[in-house]
Motif scaffolding. Structure first.
Motif, PDB file in Angstrom:
ATOM      1  N   UNK A  95       0.855  -1.207   0.000  1.00 40.23           N
ATOM      2  CA  UNK A  95       0.000   0.000   0.000  1.00 40.23           C
ATOM      3  C   UNK A  95       0.879   1.241   0.000  1.00 40.23           C
ATOM      4  N   UNK A  96       1.993   1.191   0.749  1.00 37.51           N
ATOM      5  CA  UNK A  96       2.920   2.330   0.776  1.00 37.51           C
ATOM      6  C   UNK A  96       3.541   2.562  -0.592  1.00 37.51           C
ATOM      7  N   UNK A  97       3.975   1.471  -1.218  1.00 34.46           N
ATOM      8  CA  UNK A  97       4.617   1.610  -2.535  1.00 34.46           C
ATOM      9  C   UNK A  97       3.630   2.219  -3.535  1.00 34.46           C
ATOM     10  N   UNK A  98       2.394   1.767  -3.445  1.00 37.47           N
ATOM     11  CA  UNK A  98       1.377   2.281  -4.360  1.00 37.47           C
ATOM     12  C   UNK A  98       1.147   3.772  -4.109  1.00 37.47           C
TER      13      UNK A  98
ATOM     14  N   UNK B 179       9.757   3.721   8.878  1.00 36.14           N
ATOM     15  CA  UNK B 179       8.896   2.822   9.659  1.00 36.14           C
ATOM     16  C   UNK B 179       9.535   1.458   9.826  1.00 36.14           C
ATOM     17  N   UNK B 180       8.907   0.575  10.638  1.00 34.58           N
ATOM     18  CA  UNK B 180       9.547  -0.694  10.999  1.00 34.58           C
ATOM     19  C   UNK B 180       9.966  -1.555   9.810  1.00 34.58           C
ATOM     20  N   UNK B 181       9.220  -1.506   8.716  1.00 33.72           N
ATOM     21  CA  UNK B 181       9.591  -2.366   7.582  1.00 33.72           C
ATOM     22  C   UNK B 181      10.941  -1.990   6.992  1.00 33.72           C
ATOM     23  N   UNK B 182      11.299  -0.714   7.081  1.00 29.50           N
ATOM     24  CA  UNK B 182      12.484  -0.235   6.355  1.00 29.50           C
ATOM     25  C   UNK B 182      13.792  -0.472   7.087  1.00 29.50           C
ATOM     26  N   UNK B 183      13.734  -0.964   8.292  1.00 31.78           N
ATOM     27  CA  UNK B 183      14.974  -1.121   9.048  1.00 31.78           C
ATOM     28  C   UNK B 183      15.938  -2.112   8.430  1.00 31.78           C
TER      29      UNK B 183
ATOM     30  N   UNK C 210      14.159  -1.925  -1.173  1.00 30.01           N
ATOM     31  CA  UNK C 210      13.038  -1.061  -1.546  1.00 30.01           C
ATOM     32  C   UNK C 210      13.469  -0.094  -2.647  1.00 30.01           C
ATOM     33  N   UNK C 211      14.610   0.558  -2.459  1.00 24.57           N
ATOM     34  CA  UNK C 211      15.051   1.539  -3.451  1.00 24.57           C
ATOM     35  C   UNK C 211      15.358   0.872  -4.797  1.00 24.57           C
ATOM     36  N   UNK C 212      15.861  -0.355  -4.724  1.00 26.42           N
ATOM     37  CA  UNK C 212      16.176  -1.068  -5.957  1.00 26.42           C
ATOM     38  C   UNK C 212      14.922  -1.345  -6.782  1.00 26.42           C
ATOM     39  N   UNK C 213      13.834  -1.671  -6.097  1.00 26.45           N
ATOM     40  CA  UNK C 213      12.662  -2.150  -6.828  1.00 26.45           C
ATOM     41  C   UNK C 213      11.541  -1.126  -6.986  1.00 26.45           C
ATOM     42  N   UNK C 214      11.498  -0.126  -6.125  1.00 27.01           N
ATOM     43  CA  UNK C 214      10.350   0.792  -6.174  1.00 27.01           C
ATOM     44  C   UNK C 214      10.831   2.172  -6.629  1.00 27.01           C
ATOM     45  N   UNK C 215      10.633   2.428  -7.889  1.00 24.12           N
ATOM     46  CA  UNK C 215      11.194   3.646  -8.486  1.00 24.12           C
ATOM     47  C   UNK C 215      10.622   4.931  -7.926  1.00 24.12           C
ATOM     48  N   UNK C 216       9.371   4.879  -7.518  1.00 26.82           N
ATOM     49  CA  UNK C 216       8.744   6.121  -7.042  1.00 26.82           C
ATOM     50  C   UNK C 216       9.233   6.519  -5.646  1.00 26.82           C
ATOM     51  N   UNK C 217      10.024   5.665  -5.011  1.00 24.20           N
ATOM     52  CA  UNK C 217      10.572   6.016  -3.692  1.00 24.20           C
ATOM     53  C   UNK C 217      11.947   6.659  -3.894  1.00 24.20           C
TER      54      UNK C 217
ATOM     55  N   UNK D  93      16.304 -17.844  -1.582  1.00 19.68           N
ATOM     56  CA  UNK D  93      17.524 -17.047  -1.372  1.00 19.68           C
ATOM     57  C   UNK D  93      17.389 -15.655  -1.959  1.00 19.68           C
ATOM     58  N   UNK D  94      16.758 -15.566  -3.155  1.00 21.36           N
ATOM     59  CA  UNK D  94      16.658 -14.267  -3.830  1.00 21.36           C
ATOM     60  C   UNK D  94      15.324 -13.576  -3.525  1.00 21.36           C
ATOM     61  N   UNK D  95      14.685 -13.978  -2.447  1.00 18.91           N
ATOM     62  CA  UNK D  95      13.393 -13.374  -2.087  1.00 18.91           C
ATOM     63  C   UNK D  95      13.554 -11.862  -1.885  1.00 18.91           C
ATOM     64  N   UNK D  96      12.632 -11.103  -2.456  1.00 22.40           N
ATOM     65  CA  UNK D  96      12.657  -9.654  -2.265  1.00 22.40           C
ATOM     66  C   UNK D  96      11.375  -9.227  -1.565  1.00 22.40           C
ATOM     67  N   UNK D  97      11.534  -8.355  -0.561  1.00 23.54           N
ATOM     68  CA  UNK D  97      10.371  -7.860   0.166  1.00 23.54           C
ATOM     69  C   UNK D  97       9.588  -6.838  -0.657  1.00 23.54           C
ATOM     70  N   UNK D  98      10.184  -6.411  -1.755  1.00 24.96           N
ATOM     71  CA  UNK D  98       9.565  -5.320  -2.509  1.00 24.96           C
ATOM     72  C   UNK D  98       8.875  -5.784  -3.779  1.00 24.96           C
ATOM     73  N   UNK D  99       9.070  -7.040  -4.164  1.00 30.72           N
ATOM     74  CA  UNK D  99       8.371  -7.546  -5.350  1.00 30.72           C
ATOM     75  C   UNK D  99       7.221  -8.423  -4.882  1.00 30.72           C
ATOM     76  N   UNK D 100       6.313  -8.706  -5.797  1.00 31.33           N
ATOM     77  CA  UNK D 100       5.201  -9.567  -5.369  1.00 31.33           C
ATOM     78  C   UNK D 100       5.656 -11.038  -5.379  1.00 31.33           C
TER      79      UNK D 100
END
Ligand code: B12
Ligand code: SF4
Length: 509
Positions: free
Chosen positions: A87-90, A108-112, A118-125, A407-414
């Motif tokens: 929701x934040x990324x959106x 916030x807690x997720x970003x610690x 996040x920066x790698x995958x979410x361009x609007x951030x 191993x390559x799990x990303x918190x920022x992709x679906x």
């Protein structure tokens, strides 16, 4: 980037949707303290700040975009937990479309533990604040106002000309008394309907505050030690009292929800706070979370005499092996049961939390836990959930090592298509599933919810249908339904044989 022609404007927002919005749709909500602290610090710098808690304002995306376009903020900050990250990324994308010049920063807690991901995958951030936000955001605004370099700002990660830069972490604020009071006056206070149910007194006006940051323990699933550190920093008891009096006078609060992770981390400080509440005859009732191993009967009595009516505490499991060897909890079940008895003696409610599906937990151990829950559920108000994996925790490391998270799990992709998620519970946060089968996990959760009357499954159906991504999901929900129907069938048969038990009311705020 100097903007001297008008005051610097910052919009701080909680994204719409997710658990918080769902909680709000069921009635009441407390303001997000993190944003209120940031707003207070920025106000001290002469910044024009707006708080936009989208989850309580019930704004559509068009309305949010219109609010942003109208305010024309220089900086938009979005508070983000793992549960509501998408929701934040959106929302970050929405800000970029509504007002492209605004810098979008997440915290916030997720970003610690996920700034780079996040920066790698979410361009609007554009930037991420890691850890405690007050000083970092103040430095960021000062740099943006003066055209200064962002590279010197500790605790900030950001994108510059396609490159991602992560500055060193910022040391924690040593003395919390130096912080201003959270800027609650910027909140649409009435929209929250901050009230809490006190047994025998009904719904009373309430407010939240946090008197300490950190926790000396290090449970394997918990994000607090990495977010706030293991050395606990507390407001002085006098400063706690000043904030309590402020909440009573300005917000008519009669009930206080202390957001501290371990309110009794320092029993002497705890007793002093209780003593001051009594000395000043504050007419409040309060709720807090404690560690039972640090709690004595005498301290509990002192707490109750100063208005405490409800305490929450983690027990997590009935198995000593899991508690000690796997979680690192070091809490004994007998002590937790003793605290529940003390609460009954003092006429207050105990709210123990339990978790199922720990690493290596066997069916026998999980059954031991559910049997304890069923045995004590008439004496307290129990919460239970399935173990979820949060970023930066020892559990995340273990899950990656064991392959529960690729191993390559990303918190920022679906990536949740590759892990087990149950969005109707804690959003797209991966579940930890080890020795217990899916049917056993469903059985445990339904036994819990049917015995405590906690979950309305009908309400969750639309969410469940929206969150089917794969054949594995369909299989999981089919098992879930089958287990539910089997247990319900058994219960109906029991009811037919015996009169129904009185349902307990869920008193947790
Ligand atoms: C009270 C509380 C709740 C309350 C209310 C939360 C609310 N209104 O905000 C309730 C009960 C509703 C709740 C629910 C849940 N919670 Co909760 N909760 C907390 C708790 C104890 C305090 C939150 C708080 O106000 N902290 C105080 C403020 C000052 O801190 P803060 O919000 O983190 O903000 C600071 C920094 O993070 C940063 N910052 C924050 N936002 C931003 C934004 C910007 C732009 C910037 C620059 C900086 C910044 O600066 C702030 C000031 O320093 C925390 C633990 C903790 N100690 O923080 C867990 C915690 C936030 N919850 C957690 C979880 C898991 C949940 C649930 C999933 C639990 C569940 N079983 O359902 C739900 C889902 C909530 C969600 N949407 O994610 C985890 C989140 C982990 C993660 N990685 O996301 C935490 C960290 C607990 C833990 N130890 O693991 N929670
Ligand atoms: S005691 Fe509570 S806050 Fe502390 S590490 Fe364990 S779960 Fe987290």
């Amino acid at each position: 980037m100097s903007r001297n022609h008008r005051p610097f404007r910052v919009l701080l927002t909680v994204p719409p949707g997710g658990y918080m919005a769902e909680r709000w749709s069921q009635g009441r909500m407390m303001p997000a303290l993190g944003l209120a602290y940031l707003a207070a610090v920025l106000e001290q710098q002469g910044v024009e700040v707006q708080l936009l808690p989208c989850q309580v304002l019930g704004l559509t995306e068009e309305q949010i975009a219109a609010r942003i376009a109208e305010f024309r903020p220089d900086l938009v900050g979005v508070t983000t937990t793992t549960e509501n990250r998408f929701h934040s990324f959106r929302l970050a994308g929405l800000v970029k479309r509504a007002h492209p010049p605004a810098l979008v920063v997440l915290g916030g807690p997720h970003l610690n533990a996920t700034a780079l991901d996040t920066l790698r995958h979410i361009e609007s951030v554009d930037g991420v604040v890691v850890g405690e936000g007050e000083e970092t955001v103040a430095d960021l605004v000062a740099a943006l106002r003066s055209g200064g370099s962002l590279e010197k700002i500790q605790g900030l990660a950001f994108r510059r000309e396609g490159e991602i830069i992560e500055n060193p972490r910022r040391p924690l604020i040593p003395d919390l008394d130096t912080l201003p009071l959270p800027a609650r006056h910027l909140e649409p206070w009435d929209r929250y309907d901050c009230r809490m149910e006190v047994p025998g007194q009904g719904l009373l006006p309430a407010a939240n505050m946090m008197t300490s940051r950190g926790c000396p323990f290090d449970c394997n699933f918990c994000a607090t030690p990495i977010n706030w550190g293991r050395k606990v920093r507390g407001l002085s008891p006098e400063r706690v009292l000043a904030e309590l009096e402020h909440l009573i006078e300005r917000y008519r609060a009669r009930v206080i929800w202390f957001y501290d992770d371990t309110f009794n981390y320092n029993p002497r400080r705890l007793r002093r706070i209780c003593e001051l509440i009594r000395q000043r005859s504050l007419d409040i009732r309060w709720y807090c979370e404690v560690r039972v191993d640090l709690l004595s009967k005498a301290d509990l009595e002192v707490m109750v005499r100063s208005g405490c009516y409800y305490i929450g505490f983690g027990v997590e499991t009935a198995s000593q092996r899991i508690s000690r060897e796997i979680i690192g909890k070091k809490v004994d079940l007998p002590k937790a049961l003793q605290v529940i008895e003390w609460c009954r003696e003092f006429g207050i409610t105990a709210n123990p939390f339990f978790i199922f599906s720990h690493p290596t937990e066997t069916w026998a151990e999980a059954r031991e836990t559910i049997e304890v829950i069923e045995r004590i559920q008439d004496r307290c108000d129990i919460s239970a959930s399935i173990l979820h994996i949060y970023p930066g925790t020892p559990l995340e490391d273990r899950a990656r090592r064991e392959g529960q998270l690729p191993q390559d799990f990303s918190w920022s992709r679906d990536d949740f298509r590759r892990v087990v998620v149950l969005p109707a519970a804690q959003g797209h946060v991966p579940l930890y599933v080890d020795k217990l089968s899916w049917a056993q996990i469903c059985q445990l959760m339904f036994r819990f919810s049917l015995s405590t009357g906690r979950v309305s499954l009908r309400r969750k159906i639309p969410q469940v249908l929206r969150s089917i991504y794969s054949a594995a999901d369909i299989w999981r929900y089919t098992v879930l339904l089958a287990v539910y129907l089997r247990l319900q069938g058994g219960r109906l048969w029991e009811r037919f044989r015996r009169p129904p038990r009185r349902q307990k009311e869920n008193k947790r705020p």
